[in-house]
Design a protein around this motif. Sequence first.
Motif, PDB file in Angstrom:
ATOM      1  N   UNK A   1       0.883  -1.232  -0.134  1.00  0.00           N
ATOM      2  CA  UNK A   1       0.120  -0.056   0.063  1.00  0.00           C
ATOM      3  C   UNK A   1       1.044   1.250  -0.043  1.00  0.00           C
ATOM      4  N   UNK A   2       2.126   1.050  -0.352  1.00  0.00           N
ATOM      5  CA  UNK A   2       3.142   2.314  -0.039  1.00  0.00           C
ATOM      6  C   UNK A   2       3.741   2.605  -1.363  1.00  0.00           C
ATOM      7  N   UNK A   3       3.124   2.907  -2.408  1.00  0.00           N
ATOM      8  CA  UNK A   3       3.849   3.074  -3.723  1.00  0.00           C
ATOM      9  C   UNK A   3       4.675   4.291  -3.569  1.00  0.00           C
ATOM     10  N   UNK A   4       4.424   5.485  -2.882  1.00  0.00           N
ATOM     11  CA  UNK A   4       5.146   6.563  -3.008  1.00  0.00           C
ATOM     12  C   UNK A   4       6.268   6.715  -2.004  1.00  0.00           C
ATOM     13  N   UNK A   5       6.427   5.847  -1.009  1.00  0.00           N
ATOM     14  CA  UNK A   5       7.332   5.872   0.070  1.00  0.00           C
ATOM     15  C   UNK A   5       6.569   6.772   1.289  1.00  0.00           C
ATOM     16  N   UNK A   6       7.062   6.406   2.439  1.00  0.00           N
ATOM     17  CA  UNK A   6       6.318   7.167   3.581  1.00  0.00           C
ATOM     18  C   UNK A   6       6.572   8.616   3.479  1.00  0.00           C
TER      19      UNK A   6
ATOM     20  N   UNK B   1      -6.964  -2.105  -5.617  1.00  0.00           N
ATOM     21  CA  UNK B   1      -6.700  -1.423  -4.008  1.00  0.00           C
ATOM     22  C   UNK B   1      -5.382  -1.241  -3.617  1.00  0.00           C
ATOM     23  N   UNK B   2      -5.069  -1.353  -2.211  1.00  0.00           N
ATOM     24  CA  UNK B   2      -3.626  -1.268  -1.854  1.00  0.00           C
ATOM     25  C   UNK B   2      -2.966  -0.022  -2.338  1.00  0.00           C
ATOM     26  N   UNK B   3      -2.159  -0.130  -3.395  1.00  0.00           N
ATOM     27  CA  UNK B   3      -1.341   0.933  -3.967  1.00  0.00           C
ATOM     28  C   UNK B   3      -2.095   2.099  -4.320  1.00  0.00           C
ATOM     29  N   UNK B   4      -3.427   2.066  -5.049  1.00  0.00           N
ATOM     30  CA  UNK B   4      -4.347   3.043  -5.589  1.00  0.00           C
ATOM     31  C   UNK B   4      -4.291   4.327  -4.728  1.00  0.00           C
ATOM     32  N   UNK B   5      -4.108   4.197  -3.210  1.00  0.00           N
ATOM     33  CA  UNK B   5      -4.586   5.213  -2.709  1.00  0.00           C
ATOM     34  C   UNK B   5      -3.356   5.730  -1.928  1.00  0.00           C
TER      35      UNK B   5
ATOM     36  N   UNK C   1     -10.213  10.111   0.460  1.00  0.00           N
ATOM     37  CA  UNK C   1      -9.373   8.815   0.043  1.00  0.00           C
ATOM     38  C   UNK C   1      -9.428   9.114  -1.373  1.00  0.00           C
ATOM     39  N   UNK C   2     -10.344   9.761  -2.260  1.00  0.00           N
ATOM     40  CA  UNK C   2     -10.360  10.093  -3.788  1.00  0.00           C
ATOM     41  C   UNK C   2      -9.217  10.914  -3.980  1.00  0.00           C
ATOM     42  N   UNK C   3      -9.174  11.828  -3.210  1.00  0.00           N
ATOM     43  CA  UNK C   3      -8.080  12.765  -3.476  1.00  0.00           C
ATOM     44  C   UNK C   3      -6.675  12.291  -3.403  1.00  0.00           C
ATOM     45  N   UNK C   4      -6.765  11.355  -2.327  1.00  0.00           N
ATOM     46  CA  UNK C   4      -5.321  10.570  -2.218  1.00  0.00           C
ATOM     47  C   UNK C   4      -5.145   9.696  -3.588  1.00  0.00           C
ATOM     48  N   UNK C   5      -5.908   8.977  -4.061  1.00  0.00           N
ATOM     49  CA  UNK C   5      -5.998   8.416  -5.147  1.00  0.00           C
ATOM     50  C   UNK C   5      -5.454   9.304  -6.550  1.00  0.00           C
ATOM     51  N   UNK C   6      -6.207  10.364  -6.563  1.00  0.00           N
ATOM     52  CA  UNK C   6      -5.688  11.231  -7.706  1.00  0.00           C
ATOM     53  C   UNK C   6      -4.425  11.686  -7.414  1.00  0.00           C
ATOM     54  N   UNK C   7      -4.084  12.285  -6.210  1.00  0.00           N
ATOM     55  CA  UNK C   7      -2.670  12.761  -6.113  1.00  0.00           C
ATOM     56  C   UNK C   7      -1.668  11.715  -6.393  1.00  0.00           C
ATOM     57  N   UNK C   8      -1.773  10.572  -5.859  1.00  0.00           N
ATOM     58  CA  UNK C   8      -1.110   9.252  -5.808  1.00  0.00           C
ATOM     59  C   UNK C   8      -0.779   9.117  -7.555  1.00  0.00           C
ATOM     60  N   UNK C   9      -1.812   9.005  -8.259  1.00  0.00           N
ATOM     61  CA  UNK C   9      -1.389   8.923  -9.771  1.00  0.00           C
ATOM     62  C   UNK C   9      -0.920  10.001 -10.243  1.00  0.00           C
ATOM     63  N   UNK C  10      -1.099  11.184  -9.795  1.00  0.00           N
ATOM     64  CA  UNK C  10      -0.235  12.519 -10.385  1.00  0.00           C
ATOM     65  C   UNK C  10       0.770  12.473  -9.966  1.00  0.00           C
ATOM     66  N   UNK C  11       1.433  12.105  -8.779  1.00  0.00           N
ATOM     67  CA  UNK C  11       3.036  11.842  -8.470  1.00  0.00           C
ATOM     68  C   UNK C  11       3.544  10.667  -9.304  1.00  0.00           C
ATOM     69  N   UNK C  12       2.887   9.650  -9.526  1.00  0.00           N
ATOM     70  CA  UNK C  12       3.387   8.560 -10.104  1.00  0.00           C
ATOM     71  C   UNK C  12       3.744   9.016 -11.500  1.00  0.00           C
TER      72      UNK C  12
END
Length: 415
Positions: free
Chosen positions: A51-56, A266-270, A303-314
């Motif tokens: 669940x931690x694709x971006x690092x802590x 799930x998992x890394x998505x957020x 949670x959805x903002x977390x998903x959007x930001x995760x994909x943006x950073x990826x």
Amino acid sequence: MTTDLRWPTYPLRKTILTEGVADKAEPGQGSAYVRDAEGTVYLDAVGGIGCNPLGHGHPKFVAAMHKQLSRLAVATGSFWTEPQLELARQIVERQPIPDARVFLGNTGTEVNEAAIKQVLRARPGRDVIIAMERAFHGRTLGSIALTANPKYRAPYVTCLGESDKRFATMNVARIPYGDLDAAAAMMDKYKGRVAGVWLEPIQGEGGIFPATREFLVGLRTLCNEHGALLGADEIQCGAGRVGTFAAWSMLVGDEPELAPDVIWFAKALGGGLPVSACVSSAELAEHMGRGSHGSTFGGNPFACAAGVETLRIMDEDNLMQRAGAQLPTLQKIAAEDPHPRVKDVRGLGSMIGVEVTGEGDAPAANMAALLQKHGMLVTVCAGTTVRMLFPYGAGDSILREAWRILRAALDEDAS
Ligand SMILES: Cc1ncc(COP(=O)(O)O)c(C=O)c1O
């Protein structure tokens, strides 16, 4: 603080994790390290089990969360919110099913349940789902019926052939992973009864086994021939972990006619927060009318903002591509400096399993504790395989450190 008032559902590690270690991160990135309450620092290859694709503590992720929290943190599924509409759009665009629609949840098992309901509703009168040996799909009662390990299933649900007790109207028939002949034979055995075929494109809990393209395409063809639906559980392998948003795209390609019917993430998505998504065609989505599934927190704006930001950073940090490079890098390091107890270094991208040899049928059973002593947190799959799920940006130096720690632990174990 020594009292643990939780149910004893998890194997106990008497470690209180307190924070990611920011000063061991690259500037502007998340950290692959965590610290415990006693100040010990660990290389974190558990990463919340994927669940931690971006690092802590990725600074941009943290800032985006602060911003959303101060704007709007809760709503219900009856309303749209901007982050929810945006996350739905991004997921639909990035995954392989054409003209898709999405259900948003929090956990993996919740979207697996959504997929079960959808497949049974879309194929009325059919009661069998074919699932795989070694499969893991979650621990709620529908998902657990599809999970292979009887240790998890008993005493709630049984599979076809095990006893005449059944779970709801769904029956589960099981075949070996990768065995297309067994899949065809099972389709024939339950002719006209098979609603769906269920699999992880890369098995996680079962020991980190990627499916071949031939198996996945073969299942697609078989499902078409028998009018069954094909479900892909990408909870662990999806959301960028192998180099593409869906592992399916990496393993099979993006040809619409080869896509699964239902796919869930799930998992890394957020990026560390609970976000999950079940995706199907618009046509299949029509089977999930009002009240057919739901989740109070599912799709909430925070949670959805977390998903959007995760994909943006990826995208911004090229993280999927970097995730894709991890396994070949570790395999190269392992080949330069092999260890006699390492039987295999396998997986895809940043979904990595290191299978070890030793006495008995669970030679890696003590590796989580041993590796923790040497400074790295891991989980062990199937008793044989050390699982490493690093942040996607982890590169050569972190993988070298992981290999050095693994070697030291194996040496100690042998002595
Ligand atoms: C492939 C797969 N499916 C389902 C699940 C269940 O997800 P959750 O624990 O979020 O319910 C997991 C969790 O490890 C998983 O790896």
